[in-house]
Scaffold this active site. Structure first.
Site, PDB file in Angstrom:
ATOM      1  CB  THR A  13      -0.899   0.009   1.254  1.00 35.90           C
ATOM      2  OG1 THR A  13      -1.476   1.307   1.419  1.00 35.90           O
ATOM      3  CG2 THR A  13      -0.116  -0.310   2.525  1.00 35.90           C
ATOM      4  CG  ASP A  14      -1.066   5.068  -0.921  1.00 36.68           C
ATOM      5  OD1 ASP A  14      -1.576   4.502   0.068  1.00 36.68           O
ATOM      6  OD2 ASP A  14      -1.675   5.950  -1.577  1.00 36.68           O
ATOM      7  CD  GLU A  15      -3.037   3.742   4.786  1.00 38.47           C
ATOM      8  OE1 GLU A  15      -2.706   3.607   5.970  1.00 38.47           O
ATOM      9  OE2 GLU A  15      -4.220   3.806   4.401  1.00 38.47           O
ATOM     10  CE1 TYR A  57      -3.324  -2.349   5.944  1.00 38.23           C
ATOM     11  CE2 TYR A  57      -3.156  -0.018   5.457  1.00 38.23           C
ATOM     12  CZ  TYR A  57      -3.279  -1.318   5.022  1.00 38.23           C
ATOM     13  OH  TYR A  57      -3.340  -1.593   3.677  1.00 38.23           O
TER      14      TYR A  57
HETATM   15  P1  NAD Z   1     -10.049  -6.686   2.563  1.00 40.58           P
HETATM   16  O1  NAD Z   1      -9.983  -6.375   4.010  1.00 40.58           O
HETATM   17  O2  NAD Z   1     -11.300  -6.395   1.791  1.00 40.58           O
HETATM   18  O3  NAD Z   1      -9.744  -8.245   2.333  1.00 40.58           O
HETATM   19  C1  NAD Z   1      -8.744  -8.924   3.043  1.00 40.58           C
HETATM   20  C2  NAD Z   1      -8.945 -10.411   2.782  1.00 40.58           C
HETATM   21  O4  NAD Z   1      -7.899 -11.126   3.449  1.00 40.58           O
HETATM   22  C3  NAD Z   1     -10.259 -10.951   3.346  1.00 40.58           C
HETATM   23  O5  NAD Z   1     -10.858 -11.828   2.423  1.00 40.58           O
HETATM   24  C4  NAD Z   1      -9.829 -11.702   4.605  1.00 40.58           C
HETATM   25  O6  NAD Z   1     -10.694 -12.775   4.954  1.00 40.58           O
HETATM   26  C5  NAD Z   1      -8.451 -12.203   4.190  1.00 40.58           C
HETATM   27  N1  NAD Z   1      -7.577 -12.463   5.333  1.00 40.58           N
HETATM   28  C6  NAD Z   1      -7.327 -11.670   6.395  1.00 40.58           C
HETATM   29  N2  NAD Z   1      -6.460 -12.274   7.239  1.00 40.58           N
HETATM   30  C7  NAD Z   1      -6.129 -13.467   6.661  1.00 40.58           C
HETATM   31  C8  NAD Z   1      -5.257 -14.517   7.033  1.00 40.58           C
HETATM   32  N3  NAD Z   1      -4.556 -14.476   8.175  1.00 40.58           N
HETATM   33  N4  NAD Z   1      -5.148 -15.583   6.225  1.00 40.58           N
HETATM   34  C9  NAD Z   1      -5.866 -15.652   5.061  1.00 40.58           C
HETATM   35  N5  NAD Z   1      -6.718 -14.698   4.669  1.00 40.58           N
HETATM   36  C10 NAD Z   1      -6.843 -13.600   5.459  1.00 40.58           C
HETATM   37  O7  NAD Z   1      -8.798  -5.974   1.918  1.00 40.58           O
HETATM   38  P2  NAD Z   1      -8.647  -5.222   0.513  1.00 40.58           P
HETATM   39  O8  NAD Z   1      -9.108  -3.846   0.653  1.00 40.58           O
HETATM   40  O9  NAD Z   1      -9.162  -6.092  -0.565  1.00 40.58           O
HETATM   41  O10 NAD Z   1      -7.045  -5.184   0.424  1.00 40.58           O
HETATM   42  C11 NAD Z   1      -6.320  -6.260  -0.168  1.00 40.58           C
HETATM   43  C12 NAD Z   1      -4.847  -5.950  -0.065  1.00 40.58           C
HETATM   44  O11 NAD Z   1      -4.581  -4.730  -0.731  1.00 40.58           O
HETATM   45  C13 NAD Z   1      -4.348  -5.759   1.361  1.00 40.58           C
HETATM   46  O12 NAD Z   1      -3.091  -6.344   1.468  1.00 40.58           O
HETATM   47  C14 NAD Z   1      -4.266  -4.256   1.541  1.00 40.58           C
HETATM   48  O13 NAD Z   1      -3.263  -3.919   2.457  1.00 40.58           O
HETATM   49  C15 NAD Z   1      -3.915  -3.821   0.141  1.00 40.58           C
HETATM   50  N6  NAD Z   1      -4.372  -2.487  -0.277  1.00 40.58           N
HETATM   51  C16 NAD Z   1      -5.678  -2.096  -0.097  1.00 40.58           C
HETATM   52  C17 NAD Z   1      -6.090  -0.851  -0.564  1.00 40.58           C
HETATM   53  C18 NAD Z   1      -7.499  -0.354  -0.388  1.00 40.58           C
HETATM   54  O14 NAD Z   1      -7.753   0.823  -0.614  1.00 40.58           O
HETATM   55  N7  NAD Z   1      -8.460  -1.182  -0.031  1.00 40.58           N
HETATM   56  C19 NAD Z   1      -5.161  -0.013  -1.211  1.00 40.58           C
HETATM   57  C20 NAD Z   1      -3.853  -0.447  -1.373  1.00 40.58           C
HETATM   58  C21 NAD Z   1      -3.480  -1.691  -0.915  1.00 40.58           C
HETATM   59  O1  DAU Z   2      -3.986   4.305   0.703  1.00 42.14           O
HETATM   60  C1  DAU Z   2      -4.249   2.934   0.631  1.00 42.14           C
HETATM   61  C2  DAU Z   2      -5.036   2.523   1.844  1.00 42.14           C
HETATM   62  O2  DAU Z   2      -6.332   3.080   1.690  1.00 42.14           O
HETATM   63  C3  DAU Z   2      -5.123   1.014   2.027  1.00 42.14           C
HETATM   64  O3  DAU Z   2      -3.844   0.508   2.271  1.00 42.14           O
HETATM   65  C4  DAU Z   2      -6.048   0.655   3.181  1.00 42.14           C
HETATM   66  O4  DAU Z   2      -6.215  -0.747   3.250  1.00 42.14           O
HETATM   67  C5  DAU Z   2      -7.394   1.317   2.960  1.00 42.14           C
HETATM   68  O5  DAU Z   2      -8.201   1.089   4.101  1.00 42.14           O
HETATM   69  C6  DAU Z   2      -7.233   2.816   2.731  1.00 42.14           C
HETATM   70  O6  DAU Z   2      -6.803   3.482   3.933  1.00 42.14           O
HETATM   71  P1  DAU Z   2      -7.435   4.867   4.416  1.00 42.14           P
HETATM   72  O7  DAU Z   2      -7.267   5.002   5.864  1.00 42.14           O
HETATM   73  O8  DAU Z   2      -6.978   5.989   3.555  1.00 42.14           O
HETATM   74  O9  DAU Z   2      -8.985   4.549   4.017  1.00 42.14           O
HETATM   75  P2  DAU Z   2     -10.342   4.844   4.787  1.00 42.14           P
HETATM   76  O10 DAU Z   2     -11.441   4.514   3.829  1.00 42.14           O
HETATM   77  O11 DAU Z   2     -10.393   4.237   6.127  1.00 42.14           O
HETATM   78  O12 DAU Z   2     -10.300   6.415   4.956  1.00 42.14           O
HETATM   79  C7  DAU Z   2     -10.135   7.283   3.834  1.00 42.14           C
HETATM   80  C8  DAU Z   2     -10.064   8.703   4.362  1.00 42.14           C
HETATM   81  O13 DAU Z   2     -11.364   9.048   4.885  1.00 42.14           O
HETATM   82  C9  DAU Z   2      -9.101   8.878   5.511  1.00 42.14           C
HETATM   83  O14 DAU Z   2      -8.500  10.166   5.421  1.00 42.14           O
HETATM   84  C10 DAU Z   2      -9.978   8.819   6.750  1.00 42.14           C
HETATM   85  C11 DAU Z   2     -11.298   9.399   6.274  1.00 42.14           C
HETATM   86  N1  DAU Z   2     -12.499   8.843   6.928  1.00 42.14           N
HETATM   87  C12 DAU Z   2     -12.671   7.503   6.927  1.00 42.14           C
HETATM   88  C13 DAU Z   2     -13.788   6.942   7.515  1.00 42.14           C
HETATM   89  C14 DAU Z   2     -13.987   5.435   7.531  1.00 42.14           C
HETATM   90  C15 DAU Z   2     -13.442   9.707   7.479  1.00 42.14           C
HETATM   91  O15 DAU Z   2     -13.298  10.943   7.458  1.00 42.14           O
HETATM   92  N2  DAU Z   2     -14.546   9.154   8.085  1.00 42.14           N
HETATM   93  C16 DAU Z   2     -14.742   7.800   8.134  1.00 42.14           C
HETATM   94  O16 DAU Z   2     -15.778   7.368   8.717  1.00 42.14           O
END
Ligand code: NAD
Ligand code: DAU
Length: 346
Positions: A126-128, A150
């Site tokens: 992730t970019d985080e 995280y």
């Molecule tokens: P998500 O939370 O929707 O899905 C995570 C999945 O992993 C779920 O199906 C869960 O059951 C499974 N899981 C969790 N722990 C596990 C374990 N110990 N063993 C096997 N399976 C397990 O997540 P997402 O948003 O689809 O993100 C997927 C990946 O992409 C993650 O690695 C996350 O860090 C990364 N990512 C997410 C975002 C975003 O904005 N959502 C952005 C950049 C990177």
């Molecule tokens: O940047 C990539 C990441 O993006 C991924 O690695 C993470 O898995 C994904 O959860 C996401 O992280 P963020 O913390 O940026 O996403 P989130 O949707 O939780 O929040 C997006 C922005 O919105 C953040 O600045 C917090 C704000 N927010 C979020 C929630 C849930 C609010 O203001 N109110 C809220 O209720």
């Protein structure tokens, strides 16, 4: 490459990748290995459930015996790791599971890959991991300065990936994606949370001043970038994957409300997230130049179709918003909302 193990493939981005790859590559078999935590959902895989090149196995990536068994059983020759605890707010409340899955679990995958000689492992990061940036854009060579449990756990996992490439010569690749949105996203993340709450005319808790900036990436673009890096990426390399569309959180919120025809009076300014990163921004220069990937969807079109999907698929999210979800909601928002300020208020 023939048999691809997709860990975390029942989650949001993993399932998009599986749906895409199953349809596009009948010569590959996609084996989803997923613990089915609160975020894992087999409904996300319904579109492929009868496909001859799809299998599902339930298991934990931190359970070495289970990972080894599935890799041997299916003669796995590539692993794509999506499995993670992925929600920043949960990592602030309870970091334990993040260490176990995002660091120990990644180590287990790497070590089983090394032991069995699995030729390829792609890790979804992730970019985080970079932390926050006031101006400019992060490049892959910039230092990692994660700020939430995280982000720190994701950085830890990535460092193990690097070490296994350098030390043991494992063929690894890593992508660092930005904020992803689309159908089938668990409704705790801002986009699906605000869309589904607004549909029900409920208050939207915007953290702090709502002026934090995120770079928005459509899920199909993210899945395509992972496909391209898996197939053509250089071993040992890291690739940024950005949506090239920065927005303040208040702008995303307004877009959702306007598209749904809901009033801005639903917005509540609530207590900020501790350690809240102000801005994420990264450059796609490397992946564009080396692999020719760039995002194909505009934010406006993709967000409109995403909103339409949540409107048309209440069967998918209404059953999630019960039980454990409501407990998390109460812990996370009850007090904040009780002390909130309405949008436009003093
Ligand atoms: P998500 O939370 O929707 O899905 C995570 C999945 O992993 C779920 O199906 C869960 O059951 C499974 N899981 C969790 N722990 C596990 C374990 N110990 N063993 C096997 N399976 C397990 O997540 P997402 O948003 O689809 O993100 C997927 C990946 O992409 C993650 O690695 C996350 O860090 C990364 N990512 C997410 C975002 C975003 O904005 N959502 C952005 C950049 C990177
Ligand atoms: O940047 C990539 C990441 O993006 C991924 O690695 C993470 O898995 C994904 O959860 C996401 O992280 P963020 O913390 O940026 O996403 P989130 O949707 O939780 O929040 C997006 C922005 O919105 C953040 O600045 C917090 C704000 N927010 C979020 C929630 C849930 C609010 O203001 N109110 C809220 O209720």
């Amino acid at each position: 490459m023939k048999n691809i193990l997709v860990t975390g493939g029942a989650g949001f981005i993993g399932s998009a990748f599986v749906r895409r790859m199953v349809a596009k590559y009948p010569q590959y078999t996609l084996i989803v290995f997923d613990k089915l935590t609160y975020a894992g959902n087999l409904d996300n895989l319904l579109p492929v459930k009868d496909a001859p090149n799809y299998r599902f196995e339930r298991g934990d990536i931190a359970d070495r015996a289970a990972v080894q068994r599935v890799c041997e059983q299916y003669a796995i020759d590539a692993i794509v790791n999506f499995a993670a605890e992925s929600h920043v707010d949960r990592s602030i409340l309870e970091p334990d599971a993040f260490i176990n899955t995002d660091i120990v679990g990644v180590y287990v995958l790497l070590d089983v890959a090394r032991q069995l000689g699995i030729p390829r492992l792609h890790h979804v990061s992730t970019d985080e991991v970079y932390g926050s940036i006031e101006e400019g854009f992060f490049r892959e060579t910039d230092p990692l300065q994660p700020n939430s449990p995280y982000a720190a756990s994701k950085a830890g996992g990535e460092m193990m990936v690097r070490a296994y490439h350098v030390t043991y010569g494992l063929h690894t690749t890593v992508t660092r994606g930005s904020n992803t949105f689309g159908p089938y996203q668990y409704p705790e993340k801002i986009a699906p949370f605000f869309i589904t709450e607004a549909i029900d005319d409920r208050p939207l808790p915007l953290y702090g001043d709502g002026m934090q900036v995120r770079d928005w990436l459509y899920v199909d673009d993210h899945a395509e970038a992972i496909e391209v890096v898996l197939l053509h990426g250089t071993p040992g390399e890291v690739y940024n994957v950005g949506g090239e569309h920065e927005l303040h959180n208040i702008e995303v919120t307004r877009f959702i409300l306007e598209t749904l025809g809901k009033p801005e009076s639903l917005i509540r300014y609530v207590a900020d997230r501790p350690g809240h990163d102000r801005r994420y921004a990264l450059t796609n220069d490397k992946i564009r130049r080396e692999l020719g990937w760039e995002p194909q969807h505009t934010f406006e079109d993709a967000m409109r179709s995403t909103i339409a999907w949540y409107r048309e698929n209440e069967w998918w999210w209404r059953k999630i918003k019960t039980g454990e979800y409501l407990e998390f909601y109460k812990m996370q928002y009850a007090e904040r909302l009780a002390n909130a300020q309405q949008h436009g208020g003093a």
